[in-house]
Design a protein around this motif. Structure first.
Motif, PDB file in Angstrom:
ATOM      1  N   GLY A   1      -7.023  12.011  -9.913  1.00  0.00           N
ATOM      2  CA  GLY A   1      -5.906  11.560  -8.894  1.00  0.00           C
ATOM      3  C   GLY A   1      -6.663  11.079  -7.590  1.00  0.00           C
ATOM      4  O   GLY A   1      -6.333   9.860  -7.059  1.00  0.00           O
ATOM      5  N   ALA A   2      -7.939  11.369  -7.375  1.00  0.00           N
ATOM      6  CA  ALA A   2      -8.786  11.157  -6.164  1.00  0.00           C
ATOM      7  C   ALA A   2      -9.344   9.698  -6.606  1.00  0.00           C
ATOM      8  O   ALA A   2      -9.356   8.841  -5.681  1.00  0.00           O
ATOM      9  CB  ALA A   2      -9.921  12.049  -5.803  1.00  0.00           C
TER      10      ALA A   2
ATOM     11  N   PHE B   1       0.725  -1.153   0.045  1.00  0.00           N
ATOM     12  CA  PHE B   1       0.029   0.185   0.068  1.00  0.00           C
ATOM     13  C   PHE B   1       0.759   1.375   0.196  1.00  0.00           C
ATOM     14  O   PHE B   1       0.486   2.163  -0.639  1.00  0.00           O
ATOM     15  CB  PHE B   1      -1.007  -0.013   1.295  1.00  0.00           C
ATOM     16  CG  PHE B   1      -1.907   1.051   1.384  1.00  0.00           C
ATOM     17  CD1 PHE B   1      -2.990   1.380   0.212  1.00  0.00           C
ATOM     18  CD2 PHE B   1      -1.625   2.057   2.003  1.00  0.00           C
ATOM     19  CE1 PHE B   1      -3.908   2.481   0.353  1.00  0.00           C
ATOM     20  CE2 PHE B   1      -2.753   3.405   2.250  1.00  0.00           C
ATOM     21  CZ  PHE B   1      -3.352   3.436   1.227  1.00  0.00           C
ATOM     22  N   ILE B   2       1.919   1.268   0.722  1.00  0.00           N
ATOM     23  CA  ILE B   2       2.943   2.613   0.669  1.00  0.00           C
ATOM     24  C   ILE B   2       3.485   2.727  -0.572  1.00  0.00           C
ATOM     25  O   ILE B   2       3.560   3.634  -1.077  1.00  0.00           O
ATOM     26  CB  ILE B   2       4.023   2.047   1.909  1.00  0.00           C
ATOM     27  CG1 ILE B   2       3.287   2.426   3.255  1.00  0.00           C
ATOM     28  CG2 ILE B   2       5.065   3.147   1.854  1.00  0.00           C
ATOM     29  CD1 ILE B   2       4.219   2.047   4.386  1.00  0.00           C
ATOM     30  N   LEU B   3       3.800   1.550  -1.139  1.00  0.00           N
ATOM     31  CA  LEU B   3       4.350   1.711  -2.503  1.00  0.00           C
ATOM     32  C   LEU B   3       3.304   2.261  -3.487  1.00  0.00           C
ATOM     33  O   LEU B   3       3.717   2.769  -4.406  1.00  0.00           O
ATOM     34  CB  LEU B   3       4.855   0.219  -2.865  1.00  0.00           C
ATOM     35  CG  LEU B   3       6.159  -0.169  -2.424  1.00  0.00           C
ATOM     36  CD1 LEU B   3       6.533  -1.626  -2.988  1.00  0.00           C
ATOM     37  CD2 LEU B   3       7.401   0.684  -2.948  1.00  0.00           C
ATOM     38  N   TYR B   4       2.021   1.709  -3.394  1.00  0.00           N
ATOM     39  CA  TYR B   4       1.083   2.108  -4.234  1.00  0.00           C
ATOM     40  C   TYR B   4       0.934   3.707  -4.025  1.00  0.00           C
ATOM     41  O   TYR B   4       0.612   4.509  -5.043  1.00  0.00           O
ATOM     42  CB  TYR B   4      -0.166   1.458  -3.879  1.00  0.00           C
ATOM     43  CG  TYR B   4      -1.581   1.852  -4.753  1.00  0.00           C
ATOM     44  CD1 TYR B   4      -1.553   1.129  -5.938  1.00  0.00           C
ATOM     45  CD2 TYR B   4      -2.206   2.880  -4.471  1.00  0.00           C
ATOM     46  CE1 TYR B   4      -2.649   1.632  -6.960  1.00  0.00           C
ATOM     47  CE2 TYR B   4      -3.069   3.253  -5.685  1.00  0.00           C
ATOM     48  CZ  TYR B   4      -3.595   2.524  -6.624  1.00  0.00           C
ATOM     49  OH  TYR B   4      -4.263   3.177  -7.311  1.00  0.00           O
ATOM     50  N   VAL B   5       0.876   4.060  -2.810  1.00  0.00           N
ATOM     51  CA  VAL B   5       0.441   5.524  -2.699  1.00  0.00           C
ATOM     52  C   VAL B   5       1.930   6.279  -3.292  1.00  0.00           C
ATOM     53  O   VAL B   5       1.525   7.449  -3.871  1.00  0.00           O
ATOM     54  CB  VAL B   5       0.490   5.962  -1.204  1.00  0.00           C
ATOM     55  CG1 VAL B   5       0.243   7.408  -0.651  1.00  0.00           C
ATOM     56  CG2 VAL B   5      -0.844   5.122  -0.590  1.00  0.00           C
ATOM     57  N   LEU B   6       3.037   5.895  -2.944  1.00  0.00           N
ATOM     58  CA  LEU B   6       4.156   6.822  -3.398  1.00  0.00           C
ATOM     59  C   LEU B   6       4.207   6.596  -5.110  1.00  0.00           C
ATOM     60  O   LEU B   6       4.321   7.686  -5.678  1.00  0.00           O
ATOM     61  CB  LEU B   6       5.465   6.166  -3.060  1.00  0.00           C
ATOM     62  CG  LEU B   6       5.681   6.162  -1.743  1.00  0.00           C
ATOM     63  CD1 LEU B   6       7.122   5.413  -1.242  1.00  0.00           C
ATOM     64  CD2 LEU B   6       6.164   7.548  -1.210  1.00  0.00           C
ATOM     65  N   PHE B   7       3.626   5.397  -5.746  1.00  0.00           N
ATOM     66  CA  PHE B   7       3.793   5.660  -7.278  1.00  0.00           C
ATOM     67  C   PHE B   7       2.561   6.416  -7.592  1.00  0.00           C
ATOM     68  O   PHE B   7       2.721   7.018  -8.621  1.00  0.00           O
ATOM     69  CB  PHE B   7       3.638   4.121  -7.581  1.00  0.00           C
ATOM     70  CG  PHE B   7       4.712   3.380  -7.268  1.00  0.00           C
ATOM     71  CD1 PHE B   7       6.173   3.865  -7.106  1.00  0.00           C
ATOM     72  CD2 PHE B   7       4.979   2.002  -7.410  1.00  0.00           C
ATOM     73  CE1 PHE B   7       7.135   3.151  -6.817  1.00  0.00           C
ATOM     74  CE2 PHE B   7       5.885   1.100  -7.163  1.00  0.00           C
ATOM     75  CZ  PHE B   7       7.150   1.811  -7.006  1.00  0.00           C
ATOM     76  N   TRP B   8       1.365   6.365  -7.057  1.00  0.00           N
ATOM     77  CA  TRP B   8       0.326   7.362  -7.119  1.00  0.00           C
ATOM     78  C   TRP B   8       0.616   8.616  -7.098  1.00  0.00           C
ATOM     79  O   TRP B   8       0.426   9.352  -8.258  1.00  0.00           O
ATOM     80  CB  TRP B   8      -0.994   7.053  -6.350  1.00  0.00           C
ATOM     81  CG  TRP B   8      -2.088   7.992  -6.273  1.00  0.00           C
ATOM     82  CD1 TRP B   8      -2.791   8.036  -7.225  1.00  0.00           C
ATOM     83  CD2 TRP B   8      -2.273   8.907  -5.205  1.00  0.00           C
ATOM     84  NE1 TRP B   8      -3.693   9.129  -6.639  1.00  0.00           N
ATOM     85  CE2 TRP B   8      -3.298   9.599  -5.573  1.00  0.00           C
ATOM     86  CE3 TRP B   8      -1.213   9.260  -4.156  1.00  0.00           C
ATOM     87  CZ2 TRP B   8      -3.865  10.464  -4.852  1.00  0.00           C
ATOM     88  CZ3 TRP B   8      -2.021  10.324  -3.413  1.00  0.00           C
ATOM     89  CH2 TRP B   8      -3.032  11.036  -4.008  1.00  0.00           C
ATOM     90  N   ALA B   9       1.292   8.947  -6.268  1.00  0.00           N
ATOM     91  CA  ALA B   9       1.661  10.533  -6.071  1.00  0.00           C
ATOM     92  C   ALA B   9       2.741  10.745  -7.256  1.00  0.00           C
ATOM     93  O   ALA B   9       2.614  11.930  -7.706  1.00  0.00           O
ATOM     94  CB  ALA B   9       2.531  10.594  -4.781  1.00  0.00           C
ATOM     95  N   ASP B  10       3.479   9.997  -7.632  1.00  0.00           N
ATOM     96  CA  ASP B  10       4.655  10.157  -8.578  1.00  0.00           C
ATOM     97  C   ASP B  10       3.743  10.291  -9.926  1.00  0.00           C
ATOM     98  O   ASP B  10       3.977  11.153 -10.646  1.00  0.00           O
ATOM     99  CB  ASP B  10       5.434   9.309  -8.611  1.00  0.00           C
ATOM    100  CG  ASP B  10       6.804   9.346  -9.759  1.00  0.00           C
ATOM    101  OD1 ASP B  10       6.988  10.741  -9.871  1.00  0.00           O
ATOM    102  OD2 ASP B  10       6.996   8.639 -10.429  1.00  0.00           O
TER     103      ASP B  10
END
Length: 116
Positions: A73-74, A52-61
């Motif tokens: 984005g949302a 999940f943390i990886l997903y959020v980091l990749f999502w923000a990028d």
């Protein structure tokens, strides 16, 4: 779409399905913990947390590089917190990447014909 944007979208696409699978497995482990003596929640929770943390980091990028509006984005963030949302996100991102590749190829075709 430049290569860095395509790479960011690809990373997000590749992490979305495993994140969804880990979420579903965590839910199954939670049910098994309450109904049997089997307790895999600590291990599965850590695995899901990392994904999940990886997903959020990749999502923000991806949001920053692709210059999505706040709605898109949302949408991708909300899909990350739904149990099967990662599968839908993966499908949508695959379509978006394929469309951008086709657009890039179409843009290159006239230039190649003019240069010949």
């Amino acid at each position: 779409m430049d290569l860095k944007t395509a790479g960011a979208l690809r990373r997000l696409r590749l992490i979305s399905a495993p994140e969804a699978v880990s979420f579903l497995l965590l839910l199954v482990c939670s049910v098994l913990k309450r109904t049997t003596d089997f307790n895999a929640v600590p291990a599965m929770g850590m695995i899901h947390g990392v994904l999940f943390i990886l997903y959020v980091l990749f999502w923000a990028d991806s949001w920053r590089r692709a210059r999505w509006g706040w709605q898109r984005g949302a949408l991708y963030f909300v899909l990350s917190v739904l149990p099967t949302g990662g599968f839908f996100a993966e499908r949508m991102l695959r379509r978006e990447c394929e469309a951008s590749v086709l657009a890039a190829r179409a843009a290159q075709t006239p230039e190649a014909a003019v240069g010949a």
